[in-house]
Scaffold this motif. Structure first.
Motif, PDB file in Angstrom:
ATOM      1  N   ASN A 169      31.859  60.325  29.551  1.00 15.22           N
ATOM      2  CA  ASN A 169      31.761  59.973  30.972  1.00 15.22           C
ATOM      3  C   ASN A 169      32.988  59.214  31.458  1.00 15.22           C
ATOM      4  O   ASN A 169      33.454  59.410  32.586  1.00 15.22           O
ATOM      5  N   PHE A 170      33.496  58.351  30.604  1.00 16.11           N
ATOM      6  CA  PHE A 170      34.678  57.557  30.968  1.00 16.11           C
ATOM      7  C   PHE A 170      35.881  58.486  31.210  1.00 16.11           C
ATOM      8  O   PHE A 170      36.601  58.361  32.210  1.00 16.11           O
ATOM      9  N   ILE A 171      36.055  59.444  30.291  1.00 19.07           N
ATOM     10  CA  ILE A 171      37.178  60.388  30.446  1.00 19.07           C
ATOM     11  C   ILE A 171      36.970  61.234  31.715  1.00 19.07           C
ATOM     12  O   ILE A 171      37.899  61.483  32.479  1.00 19.07           O
ATOM     13  N   LYS A 172      35.722  61.624  31.940  1.00 18.91           N
ATOM     14  CA  LYS A 172      35.401  62.415  33.147  1.00 18.91           C
ATOM     15  C   LYS A 172      35.743  61.612  34.414  1.00 18.91           C
ATOM     16  O   LYS A 172      36.196  62.178  35.417  1.00 18.91           O
ATOM     17  N   SER A 173      35.557  60.285  34.355  1.00 18.65           N
ATOM     18  CA  SER A 173      35.829  59.467  35.546  1.00 18.65           C
ATOM     19  C   SER A 173      37.310  59.489  35.926  1.00 18.65           C
ATOM     20  O   SER A 173      37.678  59.202  37.054  1.00 18.65           O
ATOM     21  N   PHE A 174      38.170  59.845  34.967  1.00 15.68           N
ATOM     22  CA  PHE A 174      39.597  60.010  35.274  1.00 15.68           C
ATOM     23  C   PHE A 174      39.913  61.459  35.667  1.00 15.68           C
ATOM     24  O   PHE A 174      41.080  61.828  35.799  1.00 15.68           O
ATOM     25  N   GLY A 175      38.875  62.263  35.793  1.00 14.81           N
ATOM     26  CA  GLY A 175      39.073  63.677  36.163  1.00 14.81           C
ATOM     27  C   GLY A 175      39.612  64.501  35.013  1.00 14.81           C
ATOM     28  O   GLY A 175      40.220  65.555  35.218  1.00 14.81           O
ATOM     29  N   ARG A 176      39.396  64.046  33.785  1.00 10.73           N
ATOM     30  CA  ARG A 176      40.002  64.717  32.642  1.00 10.73           C
ATOM     31  C   ARG A 176      38.995  65.431  31.730  1.00 10.73           C
ATOM     32  O   ARG A 176      39.289  65.766  30.591  1.00 10.73           O
ATOM     33  N   ILE A 177      37.785  65.619  32.261  1.00 10.91           N
ATOM     34  CA  ILE A 177      36.799  66.509  31.619  1.00 10.91           C
ATOM     35  C   ILE A 177      36.389  67.495  32.707  1.00 10.91           C
ATOM     36  O   ILE A 177      36.029  67.074  33.816  1.00 10.91           O
ATOM     37  N   GLU A 178      36.464  68.809  32.390  1.00 10.10           N
ATOM     38  CA  GLU A 178      36.180  69.811  33.428  1.00 10.10           C
ATOM     39  C   GLU A 178      34.692  70.153  33.530  1.00 10.10           C
ATOM     40  O   GLU A 178      34.183  70.473  34.588  1.00 10.10           O
ATOM     41  N   ASN A 179      34.003  70.113  32.389  1.00 12.62           N
ATOM     42  CA  ASN A 179      32.617  70.588  32.340  1.00 12.62           C
ATOM     43  C   ASN A 179      31.633  69.431  32.451  1.00 12.62           C
ATOM     44  O   ASN A 179      32.035  68.263  32.511  1.00 12.62           O
ATOM     45  N   GLU A 180      30.352  69.775  32.487  1.00 10.44           N
ATOM     46  CA  GLU A 180      29.304  68.744  32.518  1.00 10.44           C
ATOM     47  C   GLU A 180      29.328  67.959  31.208  1.00 10.44           C
ATOM     48  O   GLU A 180      29.278  68.572  30.127  1.00 10.44           O
ATOM     49  N   PRO A 181      29.398  66.625  31.256  1.00  9.86           N
ATOM     50  CA  PRO A 181      29.442  65.845  30.008  1.00  9.86           C
ATOM     51  C   PRO A 181      28.338  66.216  29.010  1.00  9.86           C
ATOM     52  O   PRO A 181      28.588  66.288  27.803  1.00  9.86           O
TER      53      PRO A 181
END
Ligand code: GLN
Length: 304
Positions: A169-181
């Motif tokens: 989730n943290f990486i996703k918050s930087f826009g660096r995960i494309e898919n659903e966590p």
């Protein structure tokens, strides 16, 4: 070099030493494994194959699978992968969150949990059926159709995977995960749950000792340059904050997993796998490290 005699000798010595290590009980299913298991298997490019102890028993390879995920992603997206994940040792534990804040969601290397989660995201974006395609890839490079995921272990880890949820989730918050966590993590837990024996591991990883080419078929798994880079990453990052110590004492590219397995590569010579489930404080197999230290010291074969 008579590897058989040397391996037997070191094996019997290390088997009897006291093991202060602990099982990876944070994944409940892993704590059910018999802690006295101890196996070693070597495969050389000259076709010597030798194993001792529990070398034929399958175990949870855990983070060793991160190397396989990286290899598949590297084959698919090439050097673009290094825009998403770095190539520097982190000096932190495998599950650390700390550097991600200052590094804006770019994990230092692909062998940290954070890095392998990003690699999993890349595979999810590029494979039609990620779970099936990944195992098909592993089976194809090992020419071994018996390799399986363990649903039990994947589910056991998922139930308590709070840190991995936080990382993703943290990486996703930087826009660096494309898919659903949750999809990324399901795939990550599956790949960590792969089960293989020391024999299967040393056979599978032998291509990294052979410039990226499969020994039997001579087919290229990776180019020579890519194979060099995977070995370099294993050398510098394969043991987290114990990577320096592994280079210092063993002197080979390698990768550990919290199931107690270690794979190590001697380019142009061999791949060797060791399994002993009790882990040291850094999450690496205590006896596995000791075995390999003595093996490269007494054989006087290391890359240094
Ligand atoms: N699946 C494990 C985890 O995420 C892998 C860790 C490891 O083997 N070092 O914690």
């Amino acid at each position: 070099m008579n590897f058989e005699d040397l391996i037997q000798d070191i094996y019997h010595k290390i088997k009897t030493i006291e093991d202060p290590g602990e099982m990876a009980s944070y994944i409940p299913e892993l704590s059910k494994v018999d802690p006295t298991n101890f196996g070693v298997h070597i495969s050389t490019i000259n076709n010597i194959n030798f194993g001792i102890g529990n070398y034929n028993d399958k175990f949870s390879i855990q983070s060793i699978a991160k190397v396989l995920a990286l290899i598949l992603a590297y084959r698919i997206v090439g050097d673009e992968i290094w825009n998403r994940v770095g190539v520097e040792p982190s000096g932190t534990a495998f599950n650390s969150l700390v550097q991600l804040e200052s590094d804006q969601g770019i994990p230092r290397n692909p062998f940290l949990n954070a890095g392998a989660i990003v690699v999993s995201d890349i595979l999810l974006s590029n494979l039609k059926n990620p779970k099936e395609d990944f195992i098909a890839f592993v089976r194809s490079i090992s020419e071994n159709k018996t390799i399986q995921y363990s649903n039990k272990i994947a589910q056991s880890e998922k139930k308590v995977g709070y840190r991995n949820v936080a990382l993703c989730n943290f990486i996703k918050s930087f826009g660096r995960i494309e898919n659903e966590p949750s999809d990324v993590l399901d795939f990550y837990y599956d790949l960590c749950s792969l089960e293989m024996s020391c024999k299967e591991l040393s056979e599978l990883f032998l291509f990294l000792a052979n410039n990226g080419n499969d020994i039997k078929s001579n087919k290229s798994v990776l180019s020579e340059s890519q194979s060099k880079r995977i070995n370099a990453l294993m050398q510098t990052c394969g043991f987290y904050d114990e990577s320096g110590e592994f280079a210092f004492k063993v002197g080979l590219p390698g990768k550990s997993g919290v199931g107690g397995g270690i794979i190590a590569i001697h380019p142009d010579q061999y791949a060797i796998a060791v399994w002993s489930p009790k882990l040291n404080k850094k999450g690496n197999s205590h006896k596995g490290m000791k075995f390999l230290e003595e093996f490269t010291t007494r054989s006087e074969l290391s890359i240094f």
